[in-house]
Design an enzyme around this catalytic site. Structure first.
Site, PDB file in Angstrom:
ATOM      1  CG  HIS A  46      -6.442 -10.100   3.866  1.00  0.00           C
ATOM      2  ND1 HIS A  46      -7.550 -10.571   4.386  1.00  0.00           N
ATOM      3  CD2 HIS A  46      -6.121  -9.171   4.745  1.00  0.00           C
ATOM      4  CE1 HIS A  46      -8.446  -9.791   4.921  1.00  0.00           C
ATOM      5  NE2 HIS A  46      -7.564  -8.737   5.503  1.00  0.00           N
ATOM      6  CG  ASP A  62      -2.144  -1.109   0.793  1.00  0.00           C
ATOM      7  OD1 ASP A  62      -2.320  -1.334  -0.219  1.00  0.00           O
ATOM      8  OD2 ASP A  62      -2.999  -1.226   1.969  1.00  0.00           O
ATOM      9  N   GLY A 118       0.663   4.750  -1.648  1.00  0.00           N
ATOM     10  CA  GLY A 118       1.236   5.866  -1.024  1.00  0.00           C
ATOM     11  C   GLY A 118       0.452   6.135   0.137  1.00  0.00           C
ATOM     12  N   GLY A 122       4.086   1.570  -1.371  1.00  0.00           N
ATOM     13  CA  GLY A 122       4.948   1.722  -2.527  1.00  0.00           C
ATOM     14  C   GLY A 122       4.103   1.622  -3.934  1.00  0.00           C
ATOM     15  CG  ASP A 123       1.806  -1.710  -5.016  1.00  0.00           C
ATOM     16  OD1 ASP A 123       3.073  -1.588  -5.404  1.00  0.00           O
ATOM     17  OD2 ASP A 123       1.279  -2.790  -4.622  1.00  0.00           O
ATOM     18  CG  ASN A 180     -10.861  -3.152   0.259  1.00  0.00           C
ATOM     19  OD1 ASN A 180      -9.720  -2.902  -0.582  1.00  0.00           O
ATOM     20  ND2 ASN A 180     -10.387  -4.042   1.082  1.00  0.00           N
ATOM     21  CE1 TYR A 181      -8.918  -4.209   6.292  1.00  0.00           C
ATOM     22  CE2 TYR A 181      -8.351  -5.295   4.356  1.00  0.00           C
ATOM     23  CZ  TYR A 181      -8.680  -5.450   5.576  1.00  0.00           C
ATOM     24  OH  TYR A 181      -8.993  -6.586   6.318  1.00  0.00           O
ATOM     25  CD  GLU A 182     -11.109   3.406   5.507  1.00  0.00           C
ATOM     26  OE1 GLU A 182     -11.594   2.186   5.285  1.00  0.00           O
ATOM     27  OE2 GLU A 182     -11.541   4.149   4.630  1.00  0.00           O
ATOM     28  CE1 TYR A 183      -4.065  -2.105   6.765  1.00  0.00           C
ATOM     29  CE2 TYR A 183      -4.224  -0.705   4.863  1.00  0.00           C
ATOM     30  CZ  TYR A 183      -4.122  -1.658   5.408  1.00  0.00           C
ATOM     31  OH  TYR A 183      -4.135  -2.899   4.735  1.00  0.00           O
ATOM     32  CG  HIS A 186      -3.340  -6.650   6.917  1.00  0.00           C
ATOM     33  ND1 HIS A 186      -3.826  -5.513   6.381  1.00  0.00           N
ATOM     34  CD2 HIS A 186      -4.302  -7.387   7.405  1.00  0.00           C
ATOM     35  CE1 HIS A 186      -5.217  -5.746   6.191  1.00  0.00           C
ATOM     36  NE2 HIS A 186      -5.380  -6.771   6.758  1.00  0.00           N
TER      37      HIS A 186
END
Lengths: 713, 713
Positions: B471, B331, B336, B333-334, B414-417, B473
């Site tokens: 998956h 997330d 940002g 490098g692909d 879709n995801y949040e960090y 992380h």
């Protein structure tokens, strides 16, 4: 052992017991009455030393119909109210336990316990041991050799004796001596742990007299040197008035203008509390050994846990040398988490709108001892609960994670433990321990300290002349689950994730992995395995998730820790029966509450959870589960840092219970949004709107809608 | 690769760069100017697609004298200000990177990058891919076979393509299709992840046209079934207006009547911020890839960390079947972390008194793109900091643990960090990640769902017809330490605890244990070992604690996790060079910032931290240490629960850095006491005093003082 069962006439009419819920703790008058009944067994001038007088919890087989009737509104079964007591004939080694039926006034059991079974310490006894240790002429003579400065105050920390099998069949205490800062002897709160002395009296517990004085090794090996003149060393105080306090921290208030969101109500005689908050419901019981015990935890009316408690705690120390090798405490069984609870102070121990529970335990005379504010209940903000921003529209949906905290803080001599049950809005339960307080210290030669000092490998020099020895804190959390049902069986499974083998048809790229569940068939001790992502789950195989067919369950997230380092041959290992495995599962049996056994003081092992597990009981119950109990261990190998002295910053460790396919979706989906109108934060800056925008979508057979770019069939 | 170095005349006088601190991010005008300079290299009508224009951080050898001069107040060395850019000739595969010296206006480097090096995704491109996928006639034809209800809105989630070595040398995107609730097509925030469709267009990135349409396997194996009519399924919304919201949660406000305790000040051109709080000092830099980066972290004037950042993140998925096997995102490098940051909202994302930082990144045209409120800074109460109650006097000394939080929240599709650096009052740094957002879903046949559905072992059915695949992380936190000094070397050691062997002289009772330190000599990847209580420490061997002689240091507390499950032969494994070890240590080298390599999109491996470690550089530096860098990995193997849908409750994971013999005592000993007068909590009940009392002590050669029982020499 001999059993005496006698019947008595009721000395006074009480009738009070009828009002009690079966899980109500003993009230003060019940404690007194129990003591009175037990005393009446003995000749009139027999002096008894009570170790505990507490509720004798009804067998589960009696409780379940009662709880069912509570739910259904049916007629409540009558359950006799009973007290459990353990006591000595004072100044003898004669130790008894008794069960008193308060409803019938019958003493149902009164037995003398056998060899190597010893009662816990009590407050009056600790004070007596301190006094007798310091008044002993032999001890005074040893202290005199130190040639301490005039006016120096020496104080005594009684320590549970431990077991090494060497002349320790009788009940003993070891005592470690310290002094307060000789240059400031009048401050009662001066930190004596900065001044350990090399003298350790041993006291036996009939006369409470000193029977031996151990001189402590203070060098690199176990050589005992003659006591010589004490050399001056600086103080190291923790109390605030000796610090140059920071003055740049601004106040932070937690304000709950409408009060708290929980409801707490006393039940029965007032010693049990019903607590409801955010779909949770539970009952809070309190006893001297475990402190707060939670019963009948349910979420949205669905049962989860029948009984949840801190079951045990063991703290073995690393120094192999006599007499330090005996330092291995069981703070619950040897002292009592409930009995040692702090009186919590408004605004000091938690923030916000706070409710307190007080309780009553027994003292050595069989009298009630009140514990004011021994439990606090409050809410806290736990940060963001969940959030998603739709990057197409820029709309963020976000909730905060409000938590309910049921907290007790215990002081066990030098150490503090902050113990909290926590609940949140997504069906999760956390048991959190914060270890703080003062390290248990011992003297070390000055030449091993300082910038070029080499120290010793079993401890850390934390102050000139002061060694803090490595030690383990190993906790055992007891979970008696009833996931999904009061009556249906539960099972323990563990889930692991494994790589799929490379296979040209199935997994040609070597990227696949899968999970598999393993059912635990027999009672056992089991370990975590982070490399397999092993996760233990309690499931109810009788109830399936309607969407994915999985058994409803709760997983246990407990951090891996280093198990007890004492050798399997050692008493440390044999006694701390929970200390060698991450999790034990047993078949439920009444009274199997304490993972290290009922009587831990100078125990010999064989009476705790390892022994129960070795029965290899069926805990799977075929396809329908059984009434099983879990003991979840977690811990810290505390390698002291100098930063842990003179008082230790909290070290936090948590066990989480989280639903797995128990609900149909995120159970916190209905939490109200986190919005400024509700939360009222403040900023120096002006608020701006979300920058994310733009939508691409396609409407089938219709007009496009949404953002900048649209597709159409 | 060919290098072109050219010199240009300055197109316009700027002179602005002089004001910038060497760690200041590029301002908008600097971004535009860099793009202008690069465009001037090419024929006039060449259209460039910029992937990034960002600060080219000065080499450490240049920075150190500058930082030293800042501390000493000496003359600041001149450091040329440079921009780094990566860009394509638009609509070609010709990918370049350039370094532009903004001080001299020279282009110092401009090279075309080789095969299998691809740029990150950008926002404009994502929008274009969504559009082109949905407008493709072939895709429309496949969608038509689903016979979706009239008015249905289909939407497209572009996904990074991954690497499998099969016809993937060119830059590609895979796209997963969903639809919004057909019965409610007008709500732009309806949760389309509840309606995955079995069609996945693949797009190449010169024309951005669909080159292939993958049909997804939806059963128990990799059979591709013909697309048939869609069968109705319910919606599963996360947005608040579709919920029956709880109404029993009362407000909780964090009120800071005197404001916050931190000071934040812009430095240089305003893009770098100096932050000071409770003896901490640091500088906050921000860039598109890493988000907030902390420089020059010090405590009480003592250096700790030169540069701290989230270095990388990898999310490989478990489904072995084509095309899901390619789901493995990086997330940072692909996409940002900085570029994807949410605009944080007052009162929604944190409580209390809040400061925000805004930043600027570049867009595909080389224009500045503002990011409003992409970082928030606030304090929070972290519970009790330390406590001790003297059981002899009943006096409790207690502090609260105030924390400073520097938070960013990123949305990656879709995801949040929720990413937070946290600091406290006892010298500890925490890096906390909360994973939330929506699971990436895929279709699964209805017969595998429901109460009797057997599902698949690589995922969880979270909704009828919806599979959430397992998956991992895996995060990598980069720590460039300077413990104790800007210039002195540091070392990495690990401490383990081991049982002493039973020995009749030394350890006769089998209770002893000891710790030992192991110095890491060469750059390497290393693992945790909870069974040995292995703890990694960064030490400065040139500075000894004056009290115990130990090297000053900081320990790293990171939780064990299951390393990458993809096979060592797989591209997943080769690319995610950090994913197989708990910690990597390397010798410092400029530009070695990203643990998975500089260009992660469709990368092939060989350019990340595993490769750097394989140099086997000396990182011990003899007895004086070296300039080393640590990459600390942590992660979650996310086995989805149904409770994680339609939006996932936060899963929290933390890495702690804690002082070990760095200070002389608890550094929070000077925190002011936790008192009601300061904290202002509220209670329905009356406050009572502590119940603990009673003191036993002995005064040497003097009168007794203190509590009930006294001894005297």
């Amino acid at each position: 052992m001999s059993t005496q069962v006698q019947s008595f006439s009721l000395p006074k009419a009480t009738g009070k017991h009828q009002a009690a819920h079966p899980l109500c703790a003993l009230r003060g008058d019940e404690i007194s009455y129990t003591a009175e009944l037990i005393r009446s067994l003995w000749p009139a001038n027999t002096d008894l030393r009570f170790k505990t007088i507490t509720l004798d919890e009804p067998p589960k087989a009696q409780l379940l119909p009662y709880l069912e009737a509570e739910v259904s509104g049916g007629k409540l079964p009558v359950i006799d109210r009973k007290a459990f007591a353990a006591y000595y004939i004072r100044n003898t080694e004669r130790f008894h336990e008794a069960v008193v039926n308060l409803s019938t006034t019958q003493i149902e059991r009164n037995v003398r316990l056998g060899a190597n079974i010893h009662g816990n310490g009590d407050y009056e006894e600790i004070v007596l041991i301190e006094k007798n240790a310091l008044e002993d002429e032999g001890v005074k003579a040893e202290i005199a050799k130190l040639q301490l400065p005039e006016g120096t105050i020496v104080c005594a920390d009684p320590w549970i004796y431990g077991s090494d099998g060497i002349n320790d069949d009788e009940r003993l205490f070891q005592v470690f001596l310290y002094m307060r800062d000789p240059s400031n002897p009048s401050d009662l709160d001066s930190n004596h742990y900065a001044f350990p002395l090399p003298i350790s009296p041993v006291i036996e517990c009939n006369s409470y007299k000193v029977i031996r004085i151990d001189i402590l090794p203070t060098g690199k090996d176990n050589t005992i040197k003659p006591i010589s003149k004490w050399t001056a060393a600086p103080a190291n105080e923790y109390i605030h008035e000796y610090q140059n306090l920071r003055n740049d921290l601004k106040p932070l208030h937690v304000v709950q203008p409408e009060g708290a969101s929980f409801n707490i109500n006393p039940v029965g005689n007032g010693t049990l509390h019903n607590l409801s908050w955010q779909k949770w419901n539970m009952q809070i019981h309190y006893n001297a050994r475990e402190g707060p015990v939670l019963f009948n935890i349910s979420y949205d009316g669905r049962p989860l846990i029948f009984r949840l408690s801190l079951s045990d705690m063991n703290i073995p120390y690393a120094d192999p040398r006599h007499p330090f090798h005996k330092k291995s405490a069981f703070d619950l069984g040897d002292a009592g988490a409930g009995a040692m609870a702090n009186n919590l102070q408004l605004g000091c121990d938690c923030l916000g709108h706070i409710a307190y529970i007080s309780s009553t335990v027994s003292d050595d005379k069989g009298d009630p001892m009140p514990l004011e504010n021994c439990v606090c209940i409050h809410e806290q903000d736990g940060g963001i609960g969940w959030k998603h921003t739709n990057y197409r529209t820029g709309r963020a949906a976000v909730t905060r994670n409000r938590e309910l905290v049921i907290q007790t803080i215990i002081t066990v001599s030098n150490y503090e433990y902050i113990l909290a049950y926590m609940f949140n809005q997504v069906g999760e339960i956390t048991y959190e321990v914060r270890a703080t307080g003062v390290l248990s210290t011992q003297p070390i030669d000055q030449e091993l300290c300082g910038p070029d000092g080499e120290g010793v490998p079993w401890g850390t020099v934390v102050h000139p002349g002061v060694l803090a020895t490595h030690h383990q804190h190993i906790f055992s959390l007891r979970i008696d689950p009833n996931i999904g049902s009061l009556r249906e069986g539960n099972q323990l499974v563990y889930t692991e994730a494994h790589a799929m083998p490379i296979d040209k048809d199935w997994n040609p790229n070597g990227t696949g992995y899968y999970t598999e569940d393993t059912l635990v068939e027999k009672s056992a001790g089991l370990n975590l395995n982070p490399d397999a992502n092993r996760v233990f789950k309690i499931i109810n195989p009788n109830q399936r998730n309607q969407i994915n067919g999985k058994s409803i369950g709760y997983k246990i997230q407990a951090p891996p820790f280093q198990k007890i380092l004492s050798a399997p041959e050692s008493f440390n290992y044999k006694r701390a029966e929970f200390s060698d495995k991450n999790i034990y599962v047993t078949k439920y049996a009444d009274r199997e509450l304490y993972a290290g056994g009922w009587y831990t003081n100078q125990s010999r092992g064989g009476t705790g959870v390892r022994s129960w597990a070795e029965r290899r009981d069926d805990v799977a119950g075929g396809s329908t589960g059984s009434d099983l109990v879990l003991f979840v261990q977690f811990g810290i190998n505390h390698i002291p840092r100098i930063e842990d002295f003179p008082v230790m910053p909290c070290e936090k460790i948590s066990v989480h219970l989280k639903p797995v396919n128990f609900f149909d979706k995120n159970p916190g989906i209905d939490v109200r949004p986190s919005e400024q109108v509700f939360n009222r934060s403040t900023s120096a800056q002006q608020e701006t709107s979300h920058h994310q925008a733009g939508s691409v979508e396609m409407k089938v057979n219709g007009d496009c809608c949404g953002g900048e770019v649209k597709g159409k069939l």
